[in-house]
Design a protein around this motif. Structure first.
Motif, PDB file in Angstrom:
ATOM      1  N   GLY A  49       0.823  -1.215   0.000  1.00 58.29           N
ATOM      2  CA  GLY A  49       0.000   0.000   0.000  1.00 58.29           C
ATOM      3  C   GLY A  49       0.843   1.246   0.000  1.00 58.29           C
ATOM      4  O   GLY A  49       2.069   1.199  -0.074  1.00 58.29           O
ATOM      5  N   PRO A  50       0.193   2.397   0.078  1.00 59.79           N
ATOM      6  CA  PRO A  50       0.917   3.675   0.002  1.00 59.79           C
ATOM      7  C   PRO A  50       1.731   3.935   1.261  1.00 59.79           C
ATOM      8  O   PRO A  50       1.560   3.241   2.264  1.00 59.79           O
ATOM      9  N   PRO A  51       2.597   4.955   1.250  1.00 57.74           N
ATOM     10  CA  PRO A  51       3.404   5.253   2.440  1.00 57.74           C
ATOM     11  C   PRO A  51       2.514   5.555   3.654  1.00 57.74           C
ATOM     12  O   PRO A  51       1.389   6.022   3.510  1.00 57.74           O
ATOM     13  N   THR A  52       3.080   5.256   4.833  1.00 54.15           N
ATOM     14  CA  THR A  52       2.326   5.456   6.074  1.00 54.15           C
ATOM     15  C   THR A  52       2.818   6.726   6.756  1.00 54.15           C
ATOM     16  O   THR A  52       4.024   6.985   6.810  1.00 54.15           O
ATOM     17  N   LEU A  53       1.881   7.487   7.290  1.00 56.18           N
ATOM     18  CA  LEU A  53       2.243   8.699   8.040  1.00 56.18           C
ATOM     19  C   LEU A  53       2.905   8.270   9.341  1.00 56.18           C
ATOM     20  O   LEU A  53       2.361   7.410  10.050  1.00 56.18           O
ATOM     21  N   ASN A  54       4.037   8.879   9.629  1.00 57.09           N
ATOM     22  CA  ASN A  54       4.765   8.505  10.843  1.00 57.09           C
ATOM     23  C   ASN A  54       3.848   8.595  12.074  1.00 57.09           C
ATOM     24  O   ASN A  54       3.108   9.560  12.244  1.00 57.09           O
ATOM     25  N   ASP A  55       3.890   7.570  12.930  1.00 55.35           N
ATOM     26  CA  ASP A  55       3.035   7.557  14.122  1.00 55.35           C
ATOM     27  C   ASP A  55       3.836   7.061  15.325  1.00 55.35           C
ATOM     28  O   ASP A  55       4.097   5.866  15.454  1.00 55.35           O
ATOM     29  N   PRO A  56       4.266   7.984  16.221  1.00 60.88           N
ATOM     30  CA  PRO A  56       5.104   7.585  17.356  1.00 60.88           C
ATOM     31  C   PRO A  56       4.446   6.524  18.239  1.00 60.88           C
ATOM     32  O   PRO A  56       5.132   5.676  18.786  1.00 60.88           O
ATOM     33  N   PHE A  92      -2.741   6.391   7.571  1.00 63.98           N
ATOM     34  CA  PHE A  92      -2.436   6.281   8.993  1.00 63.98           C
ATOM     35  C   PHE A  92      -3.538   5.451   9.636  1.00 63.98           C
ATOM     36  O   PHE A  92      -4.512   5.082   8.974  1.00 63.98           O
ATOM     37  N   TYR A  93      -3.349   5.133  10.906  1.00 65.18           N
ATOM     38  CA  TYR A  93      -4.332   4.271  11.569  1.00 65.18           C
ATOM     39  C   TYR A  93      -4.949   4.957  12.766  1.00 65.18           C
ATOM     40  O   TYR A  93      -4.277   5.667  13.510  1.00 65.18           O
ATOM     41  N   ILE A  94      -6.248   4.711  12.969  1.00 62.42           N
ATOM     42  CA  ILE A  94      -6.884   5.059  14.234  1.00 62.42           C
ATOM     43  C   ILE A  94      -7.177   3.693  14.865  1.00 62.42           C
ATOM     44  O   ILE A  94      -8.077   2.980  14.425  1.00 62.42           O
ATOM     45  N   ILE A  95      -6.352   3.332  15.851  1.00 58.45           N
ATOM     46  CA  ILE A  95      -6.347   1.958  16.372  1.00 58.45           C
ATOM     47  C   ILE A  95      -6.175   1.010  15.186  1.00 58.45           C
ATOM     48  O   ILE A  95      -5.166   1.071  14.523  1.00 58.45           O
TER      49      ILE A  95
END
Ligand code: HEM
Length: 557
Positions: free
Chosen positions: A44-51, A84-87
């Motif tokens: 899939g596409p690039p993921t937004l950095n998520d600390p 990005f992910y929400i949970i």
């Protein structure tokens, strides 16, 4: 429905693993496993950095939306799709023609909808629906189009198809010319009356914010809802603005124990609508001639009366009817008023621009055939090139909202498969500010430039004389500009909004001499700088100015 809103996705999931020491350790382990899972998802596409995978970005989106959007803006510079992910929920942030076509085009309208967003966010919060009431919407699988999806509505009367009827009433009674124009005319006369309270020939000090937040909001509310909304609850307009300040938090589901004001201000606002509703219901003769009128004093414009009639017919609680109408008042007021304030501020702080627009507005004057008086033609106003350019520029820069859709069937965007169950978002802040689309020589996309959407052409008259003519020409392409959203869910009030804002500005500029006194803070103290967007509203729609403007005006007509 496992969870009710964005806040629940984040905090309930998180809270469930923090109730005991054992659960804390288990929670930490689960988070670690989840983080590793997220890290391992390379397709899939690039993921937004998520600390803190699945959590940090979601919390930042809710509580520090502007910083989150600046990160998204930077990340989308070199990609037109990010994730990005929400949970566990994947959210795809998209820009560019392919994404806009997928979200707004007719082709995928049953695969990419706003229904999950409505069910999870707007209905339980803004519209005060309980679980059973929300379930009725979930159970309606027939879609929002006139023709139901095959096999979904056998034996169900059209009026019981919730998505379709709700959409249809808004589009029909707000957008169709025969219903729109009586509302526009009524708004203009109400606004005119409000302005006539200022004495002719006398300079008066005015706050641009206060004047618009009161006069414009009240005129629009009375137009759509009739005089009793404010008549029965004199502080209704202030109640609205207190609620408006908290609306984003309410919709994302911030609970009472974290911020009681979010719910108190909403309840206070909806109570006012409840009083008006009870009054209207006790007096309305549903079999009388007013039922189909364009406007009558109890329920105002037909759109409101049709919504009330349909919601009674389909057995919603009064509180739900009042809160649903509250959502319409929110749509009606929360964007148009700040947009008008911005447009006035931009013009007043630049005397040559103010003069140019005043001259343009003068060309929209016509003689009323009935009275012989000079009056403004709203149709001419909305076609004025410079005013349209200022409107477009204001919407481009001041409406900051991620148009959001849920993916019901897998769709492919820019070669990536977006799985069923994902969320697709088109952030205005990214598309509306792209340098390669909007920038002009000396005028970067981030800057307000009144003439960005104006072109000059030479016109030759019958005598061969050449004159320079200003025409409106949007600078960017339509797929990078969507302040009203798009597709089947596009804002049904967009035409009313344009007529409303242009009429208010036309009336003000044609009837008043205006001089700038200076910028102030919102409490009236002097400010050493001009207004900037109030970033606390980032993600919620219009970002109002964070400063006020004091002017002197003198009514001349
Ligand atoms: C400058 C003014 C306005 C802006 C920028 C604006 C923007 C929007 C946007 C972005 C949406 C979501 C569309 C989507 O999901 O594709 C929306 C929905 C909506 N707007 Fe507006 N709006 C404005 C004025 C108005 C006015 C004046 C009214 C009412 C007269 C109104 C009523 C609504 C309603 C009822 C919805 C929800 C429609 C639905 O549930 O499908 N808006 N608006």
């Amino acid at each position: 429905m496992a969870s009710t809103n964005l806040f629940s996705w984040v905090l309930v999931d998180l809270g469930e693993v923090t109730t005991s020491a054992v659960a804390v350790s288990l929670g930490a382990l689960l988070l670690l496993i989840f983080a590793l899972q997220v890290a391992r998802r390379e397709d899939g596409p690039p993921t937004l950095n998520d600390p803190i995978p699945g959590i940090f970005n979601a919390l930042q989106f809710m509580f520090d939306n502007n910083t989150f959007m600046l990160r998204v803006q930077r990340a989308l510079k070199n990609n037109n799709l990010m994730r990005f992910y929400i949970i566990r929920k994947p959210v795809y942030l998209a820009t560019g023609p392919a994404a806009v076509k997928a979200m707004f085009g007719r082709e995928l309208m049953h695969h990419v909808t706003n229904q999950e967003q409505m069910v999870l966010f707007a209905m339980p919060t803004l519209q005060k629906m309980n679980r059973e009431e929300v379930r009725r919407w979930v159970d309606d699988k027939s879609g929002a189009t006139k023709t139901p999806l095959p096999g979904t509505a056998e034996g169900i009367p059209q009026r019981q198809r919730l998505w379709y009827t709700y959409e249809h009433i808004h589009v029909e009674y707000l957008g169709k010319p025969q219903n729109l124009h009586p509302l526009v005319n009524l708004f203009s006369s109400k606004m005119e009356l409000a302005l006539e309270r200022y004495p002719i020939g006398q300079w008066v000090t005015v706050s641009v914010q206060d004047m618009c937040r009161q006069e414009l909001a009240a005129s629009a509310m009375e137009t759509l809802f009739g005089p009793e909304l404010i008549g029965l609850t004199p502080d209704f307009v202030s109640r609205f603005w207190r609620f408006d300040r908290n609306a984003f938090k309410l919709i994302v589901g911030v609970p009472k124990w974290i911020d009681p004001a979010v719910h108190e201000t909403h309840n206070h606002f909806v109570d006012g609508i409840g009083t008006w509703l009870e009054n209207g219901l006790s007096k309305m003769n549903w079999n009388g001639p007013d039922t189909d009128a364009n406007w009558e004093p109890l329920f105002g414009g037909r759109v409101v009366r049709e919504l009330v009639k349909w919601m009674l017919e389909t057995n919603w609680r009064k509180e739900v009817i009042a809160a649903t109408l509250g959502a319409l008042i929110f749509g009606l007021t929360s964007n148009s008023v700040p947009v008008t304030i911005w447009m006035l501020m931009e013009m007043i702080q630049d005397p040559s621009l103010l003069q140019a627009v005043r001259e343009e507005v003068a060309t929209a004057m016509v003689i009323d055939p009935k009275t012989g008086n000079q009056t403004l033609s709203s149709h001419k106003l909305v076609a004025l090139p410079l005013l349209q350019s200022i409107w477009t520029e204001t919407l481009r820069l001041r409406i900051n909202f991620n148009i959001t859709r849920d993916v019901k069937q897998p769709v492919t965007i820019n070669g990536h498969l977006i799985p069923k169950g994902s969320i697709l978002q088109a952030p205005m802040m990214v598309s509306h500010c792209m340098e390669d689309v909007w920038a002009a020589d000396g005028h970067p996309a981030s800057e307000f430039w009144a003439e960005r959407h104006v072109k000059y052409i030479d016109e030759i008259d019958a005598l061969g004389q050449i004159s320079r003519k200003r025409v409106f020409a949007m600078a960017g392409d339509a797929t990078s500009y969507f302040p009203f959203g798009g597709g089947i869910n596009i804002c049904p009030g967009r035409q009313f909004a344009k007529f409303e804002v242009f009429s208010a500005i036309g009336l003000i500029l044609s009837r008043f001499d205006i001089e700038l006194i200076g910028w102030t803070q919102t409490d009236g103290k002097p400010s050493d700088r001009a207004a900037r967007a109030d970033l606390r509203y980032s993600g919620a729609g219009a970002m109002p100015p964070d400063r006020d403007m004091k002017i002197r005006w003198r009514r001349i007509a």
